[in-house]
Design an enzyme around this catalytic site. Structure first.
Site, PDB file in Angstrom:
ATOM      1  N   ASP A 185       2.163  -1.008   3.242  1.00 55.87           N
ATOM      2  CA  ASP A 185       1.155   0.040   3.393  1.00 55.87           C
ATOM      3  C   ASP A 185       0.055  -0.505   4.303  1.00 55.87           C
ATOM      4  O   ASP A 185      -0.576  -1.519   3.983  1.00 55.87           O
ATOM      5  CB  ASP A 185       0.578   0.435   2.030  1.00 55.87           C
ATOM      6  CG  ASP A 185      -0.455   1.543   2.143  1.00 55.87           C
ATOM      7  OD1 ASP A 185      -0.145   2.579   2.764  1.00 55.87           O
ATOM      8  OD2 ASP A 185      -1.576   1.376   1.627  1.00 55.87           O
ATOM      9  N   GLU A 279       5.423   3.107   7.082  1.00 61.26           N
ATOM     10  CA  GLU A 279       5.137   4.499   7.417  1.00 61.26           C
ATOM     11  C   GLU A 279       5.137   4.710   8.928  1.00 61.26           C
ATOM     12  O   GLU A 279       4.701   3.849   9.689  1.00 61.26           O
ATOM     13  CB  GLU A 279       3.760   4.914   6.867  1.00 61.26           C
ATOM     14  CG  GLU A 279       3.753   5.182   5.382  1.00 61.26           C
ATOM     15  CD  GLU A 279       2.377   5.597   4.890  1.00 61.26           C
ATOM     16  OE1 GLU A 279       2.234   6.731   4.407  1.00 61.26           O
ATOM     17  OE2 GLU A 279       1.445   4.781   4.991  1.00 61.26           O
ATOM     18  N   CYS A 332       3.631   8.281  -8.556  1.00 59.46           N
ATOM     19  CA  CYS A 332       3.665   7.103  -9.431  1.00 59.46           C
ATOM     20  C   CYS A 332       4.950   6.336  -9.155  1.00 59.46           C
ATOM     21  O   CYS A 332       6.045   6.894  -9.269  1.00 59.46           O
ATOM     22  CB  CYS A 332       3.608   7.535 -10.902  1.00 59.46           C
ATOM     23  SG  CYS A 332       3.884   6.167 -12.062  1.00 59.46           S
ATOM     24  N   CYS A 335       7.220   6.238 -12.677  1.00 59.41           N
ATOM     25  CA  CYS A 335       7.938   7.398 -13.216  1.00 59.41           C
ATOM     26  C   CYS A 335       8.312   8.426 -12.162  1.00 59.41           C
ATOM     27  O   CYS A 335       9.097   9.345 -12.434  1.00 59.41           O
ATOM     28  CB  CYS A 335       7.122   8.066 -14.330  1.00 59.41           C
ATOM     29  SG  CYS A 335       5.619   8.870 -13.730  1.00 59.41           S
ATOM     30  N   CYS A 351      -1.567   6.869 -14.219  1.00 62.28           N
ATOM     31  CA  CYS A 351      -0.611   7.983 -14.286  1.00 62.28           C
ATOM     32  C   CYS A 351      -0.515   8.503 -15.717  1.00 62.28           C
ATOM     33  O   CYS A 351      -0.857   7.803 -16.681  1.00 62.28           O
ATOM     34  CB  CYS A 351       0.757   7.511 -13.789  1.00 62.28           C
ATOM     35  SG  CYS A 351       2.039   8.786 -13.843  1.00 62.28           S
ATOM     36  N   CYS A 353       2.011   8.691 -17.332  1.00 66.30           N
ATOM     37  CA  CYS A 353       2.984   7.867 -18.075  1.00 66.30           C
ATOM     38  C   CYS A 353       2.320   6.610 -18.646  1.00 66.30           C
ATOM     39  O   CYS A 353       2.967   5.820 -19.330  1.00 66.30           O
ATOM     40  CB  CYS A 353       4.169   7.493 -17.196  1.00 66.30           C
ATOM     41  SG  CYS A 353       3.778   6.323 -15.872  1.00 66.30           S
ATOM     42  N   ASP A 360      -3.127   1.058  -3.079  1.00 66.97           N
ATOM     43  CA  ASP A 360      -2.392   0.535  -1.927  1.00 66.97           C
ATOM     44  C   ASP A 360      -1.074  -0.118  -2.330  1.00 66.97           C
ATOM     45  O   ASP A 360      -0.053   0.061  -1.656  1.00 66.97           O
ATOM     46  CB  ASP A 360      -3.264  -0.460  -1.159  1.00 66.97           C
ATOM     47  CG  ASP A 360      -4.519   0.202  -0.598  1.00 66.97           C
ATOM     48  OD1 ASP A 360      -4.451   1.392  -0.253  1.00 66.97           O
ATOM     49  OD2 ASP A 360      -5.562  -0.473  -0.508  1.00 66.97           O
TER      50      ASP A 360
END
Length: 382
Positions: A185, A279, A332, A335, A351, A353, A360
């Site tokens: 990232d 990316e 996330c 999950c 999250c 979960c 990041d």
């Protein structure tokens, strides 16, 4: 089959060689502009441009004319290369890869010309390099070259320094497989964050030099105004020219620091991973954000991705680019639930979960997961 690799060295020409380099740069620029003008005229008349062959066959006639006989003094292959560059520029333009070629200006701070290695016209002998017309020139031979030299580009920077870049065809040994993959990232606060938590800091080279650069550029502006007041041409204003070189060398220092950092980080990542997921950022679009443009330019994401790509090609590694619209920061990584858009000021979140995420690191994990998923889907289709 060999792979292409570029080597760049500092060149130390003597006064005669310096004059000839400058003449060749000027002549190559003239030839480019001359045939660009003809190309545009031909396009207006017929709807078709010229070709490299048509232009190249006209160069000998130019040399024989009284008006342009000075073209005989420089390397003929450099002039041909200039025309070839023009044809390549038009080809890329018609493929919508770049804008239409523009006339070259002698005011451009960086100037260069390219020549080919024909019948061993380019050779290295110790700390000297043989170049067409220049004969033997001193250079900083800092690395061994194991391959055949295809061409050389001789450049003059705004700092007044000269360099020679050699394109070499050589056999590059692929690296051993590491059986590791990585998601990266890219950011502004931190330059690169890997999915294992490794962080490469953003050194902010331009920002660190900002005060010094601003001070020296103000001096340059004052000397510009003084030259105007004295009625001098800028080329004749010695104080202005000295300060101009000083500013250029500061910019060059920043560029060298940045490139050294990018080379080191990209090499470490390529050596230690077989699959690199990253990316596909729209850097040009992001630069339109005036609040972030300076910071984005300073981190040089595009240059970093380019370095990753060619090093991966050299060493038998794989780059996987993730769609720029993939919501890597919103999902996330544990999950798989997309918990919605988060503003840039949210650096940590939990999250539903129950897993707590660093924004990041979570994004880099999702980039890796998406990259590996893409590879699996390609394999199934194949």
């Amino acid at each position: 089959m060999g792979k292409h690799r570029a080597y760049k060295f500092r060149l130390y020409p003597n006064k005669e060689q310096e004059m000839l380099i400058n003449k060749t740069i000027g002549s190559s620029r003239f030839v480019f502009n001359y045939f660009l003008s003809l190309w545009k005229e031909e396009y207006k008349k017929t709807g078709k441009g010229l070709t490299y062959n048509k232009c190249a066959t006209m160069i000998p006639a130019l040399k024989k004319s009284n008006e342009y006989s000075w073209l005989k003094e420089v390397d003929s292959i450099a002039l041909q290369s200039s025309v070839k560059n023009l044809e390549d520029s038009f080809n890329r333009f018609f493929k919508k890869q770049n804008k239409a070629p523009r006339f070259k200006s002698k005011k451009n701070p960086n100037q260069s010309y390219t020549t080919k290695n024909v019948s061993n016209s380019i050779q290295i002998q110790g700390n000297r390099i043989k170049l067409p017309k220049l004969k033997m020139a001193k250079f900083a031979n800092s690395r061994d070259i194991n391959g055949s030299i295809l061409r050389a580009t001789i450049s003059r920077k705004a700092s007044g320094k000269y360099f020679v870049s050699l394109l070499v065809e050589e056999h590059i040994q692929e690296l051993d497989k590491s059986n590791n993959s990585v998601g990266i990232d890219l950011g502004i606060k931190d330059f690169a964050i890997l999915d294992d938590g490794t962080v490469y800091n953003n050194n902010r080279y331009t920002t660190k030099m900002a005060k010094q650069l601003a001070r020296e550029q103000r001096k340059l502006s004052r000397r510009y105004e003084q030259a105007k007041k004295d009625g001098k041409k800028l080329e004749d204003a010695k104080n202005y020219q000295k300060q101009k070189i000083k500013v250029a060398r500061l910019h060059e220092k920043v560029a060298n620091q940045r490139e050294d950092f990018l080379n080191k980080v990209s090499t470490i990542i390529v050596k230690n991973h077989d699959v690199i997921c990253i990316e596909d950022l729209n850097t040009k679009g992001m630069l339109r954000n005036h609040n972030l443009a300076k910071s984005i330019s300073d981190v040089s994401w595009s240059m970093f991705v380019d370095k990753l790509q060619y090093k991966a090609d050299w060493y038998g590694k794989q780059i996987v680019k993730i769609d720029r619209w993939y919501p890597s920061s919103q999902i996330c990584s544990s999950c798989g639930v997309n918990s919605g858009k988060k503003t840039l000021d949210i650096r940590n979140w939990t999250c539903e979960c129950g897993v707590e995420h660093d924004r990041d690191i979570n994004a880099s994990k999702n980039i890796k997961n998406e990259g590996l998923r893409q590879i699996q889907s390609y394999d199934k289709i194949g």
